[in-house]
Enzyme design. Structure first.
Site, short mmCIF file in Angstrom:
data_model
loop_
_atom_site.label_atom_id
_atom_site.label_comp_id
_atom_site.label_asym_id
_atom_site.label_seq_id
_atom_site.Cartn_x
_atom_site.Cartn_y
_atom_site.Cartn_z
N LYS A 110 46.29 -5.48 -12.29
CA LYS A 110 46.32 -4.17 -12.95
C LYS A 110 47.72 -3.86 -13.49
O LYS A 110 47.87 -3.34 -14.59
CB LYS A 110 45.84 -3.07 -12.00
CG LYS A 110 44.33 -3.10 -11.83
CD LYS A 110 43.84 -2.09 -10.82
CE LYS A 110 42.33 -2.23 -10.60
NZ LYS A 110 41.88 -1.55 -9.37
N LYS A 190 32.88 -14.11 -20.73
CA LYS A 190 32.27 -13.23 -19.72
C LYS A 190 32.13 -11.81 -20.28
O LYS A 190 33.07 -11.29 -20.88
CB LYS A 190 33.16 -13.22 -18.48
CG LYS A 190 32.68 -12.26 -17.42
CD LYS A 190 33.73 -11.98 -16.36
CE LYS A 190 33.19 -10.90 -15.44
NZ LYS A 190 33.99 -9.83 -15.05
N LYS A 193 34.08 -4.96 -20.16
CA LYS A 193 34.53 -3.89 -21.06
C LYS A 193 35.95 -4.17 -21.57
O LYS A 193 36.31 -3.70 -22.64
CB LYS A 193 34.41 -2.51 -20.42
CG LYS A 193 35.21 -2.29 -19.17
CD LYS A 193 34.98 -0.89 -18.65
CE LYS A 193 35.58 -0.69 -17.28
NZ LYS A 193 35.09 -1.59 -16.20
P1 ADP Z 1 34.19 -4.99 -16.37
O1 ADP Z 1 34.49 -6.47 -16.30
O2 ADP Z 1 33.37 -4.65 -17.56
O3 ADP Z 1 35.44 -4.14 -16.25
P2 ADP Z 1 33.76 -4.17 -13.67
O4 ADP Z 1 34.93 -4.98 -13.24
O5 ADP Z 1 33.85 -2.68 -13.66
O6 ADP Z 1 33.30 -4.67 -15.12
O7 ADP Z 1 32.51 -4.66 -12.83
C1 ADP Z 1 31.71 -3.87 -12.01
C2 ADP Z 1 30.76 -4.81 -11.30
O8 ADP Z 1 29.94 -5.53 -12.24
C3 ADP Z 1 31.46 -5.87 -10.47
O9 ADP Z 1 30.78 -5.99 -9.24
C4 ADP Z 1 31.33 -7.16 -11.25
O10 ADP Z 1 31.21 -8.27 -10.38
C5 ADP Z 1 30.04 -6.94 -12.04
N1 ADP Z 1 30.14 -7.59 -13.37
C6 ADP Z 1 30.92 -7.18 -14.41
N2 ADP Z 1 30.79 -8.00 -15.48
C7 ADP Z 1 29.92 -8.97 -15.12
C8 ADP Z 1 29.35 -10.11 -15.79
N3 ADP Z 1 29.67 -10.42 -17.05
N4 ADP Z 1 28.49 -10.89 -15.10
C9 ADP Z 1 28.15 -10.59 -13.81
N5 ADP Z 1 28.64 -9.53 -13.13
C10 ADP Z 1 29.50 -8.71 -13.76
#
Ligand code: ADP
Ligand code: TRP
Length: 321
Positions: A110, A190, A193
């Site tokens: 972060k 992957k 956001k």
């Molecule tokens: P982002 O990568 O969009 O910021 P977050 O880190 O907020 O998403 O993820 C929230 C939850 O969703 C976590 O438990 C993460 O493991 C799951 N997650 C996020 N993106 C994916 C993905 N592309 N495939 C599988 N799980 C995901």
């Protein structure tokens, strides 16, 4: 057996969040005593706008219920509805060596992304440990990225129990969702956001389908066979379509005769149909805000009742009472 997990209120949910976190959490309902909370205190480490925080918390509550969480089979609440969690975090902080927090990747990532370092961001894992330990949780389903935080939590249990007596805190176990493949985003990386490649779960039909129609493909002609390997269209289609439809698309890829435009249309339809019952439920919840409030209020009451037993045990053990 108590299963607990926290959801970050971080704006619009995407298909990766759904298959990676929301669906596994909902599927785990009934396996044990399920506790699910919205990590609003944690969100404050990066969100300082009150309107945004409120909106995001509300949004994730509605979306989680719309995706199928059944409040009669689990406890769903806001983290801040049980402020005792801060007291437990404090107790944990008093036995937590600086080095344990300094090693956390999530904090370092972060900071590297430009988020300014504040004490709460640094202490995030101690609060997360308190989330888990306040409810005597046994199993904590999380994504791979949270593995280290669970190790910190287990270390802290060891330290507290050593200092204040075995049985002061219950040792939890992580359940890492390794079986859940990473959902690819619209550009093949992957879905995240942070990469601007997401397909939202909810939203309007036209713009969402347009996102699918804009997926980049190679320039194979309609009649040519198409490579099935690393195809974003196929990978996403597999999540939404039935098995026979998916197999049909594979064979259409291999045999040629269908263009990418046709595959994308099938994907867009399957995606839209898949979330259709959840969209309908979401509309209902938006029209009945009291329903969401009452689920969260009932969850808070139950969670607080459980938390008060644990915090009392801890207060006695450490000598506060
Ligand atoms: P982002 O990568 O969009 O910021 P977050 O880190 O907020 O998403 O993820 C929230 C939850 O969703 C976590 O438990 C993460 O493991 C799951 N997650 C996020 N993106 C994916 C993905 N592309 N495939 C599988 N799980 C995901
Ligand atoms: N840190 C978790 C995430 O980013 C959310 C979270 C907060 C959590 N407290 C928790 C998850 C306790 C499991 C248990 O996804």
């Amino acid at each position: 057996m108590r299963i607990l997990t926290g959801l970050q209120p971080s704006g619009r949910l995407h298909v990766g969040n759904y298959f990676g976190a929301i669906k596994p959490a909902i599927d785990a309902q009934g396996e044990g005593d399920g506790y699910y909370f919205i990590a609003d205190y944690h969100a404050m480490t990066t969100t300082h706008d009150p309107a945004t925080l409120r909106e995001n918390v509300r949004g994730v509550a509605i979306d989680f219920l719309a995706c199928g969480f059944d409040p009669s089979r689990g406890v769903f609440f806001k983290q801040s509805a049980v402020p005792e969690v801060n007291e437990l975090a404090w107790v944990l902080s008093t036995v937590c060596p600086m080095g344990l927090l300094e090693r956390c990747h999530s904090y370092k990532d972060k900071i590297a992304k430009g988020i300014s370092a504040n004490h709460a961001l640094f202490a995030y894992p101690a609060l997360m440990a308190a989330d888990i330990l306040l409810y005597d949780s046994n199993i904590v389903p999380v994504g791979d990225d949270q593995k280290q935080h669970l190790e910190v939590t287990r270390d802290l249990v060891g330290k507290v129990n050593e200092q204040y007596g075995e049985g002061t805190l219950v040792m939890p176990k992580a359940r890492i969702r390794e079986g859940v493949a990473k959902v690819p985003g619209l550009n093949g990386e992957k879905m995240s956001k942070s990469y601007d490649n997401t397909l939202p779960i909810f939203g309007d039909e036209k713009p969402n389908k347009k996102l699918i129609m804009r997926i980049q493909t190679d320039s194979a002609a309609v009649e040519e066979p198409k490579p099935t390997e690393n195809s974003v269209i196929l990978a996403l289609y597999q999540l939404f379509a039935g098995e026979s439809e998916y197999k049909q698309m594979i064979s259409d890829y291999e045999n040629g005769g269908c263009g990418y435009g046709d595959f994308k249309k099938r994907l867009a339809e399957a995606y839209w149909d898949y979330f259709s019952p959840m969209r309908a439920r979401r509309e209902e919840l938006i029209a009945n805000p009291d329903e969401v409030d009452s689920v969260l209020a009932a969850g808070a009451e139950k969670a607080r009742e459980e938390a008060s037993k644990v915090i009392d045990r801890v207060r006695k053990a450490v000598g506060l009472i």
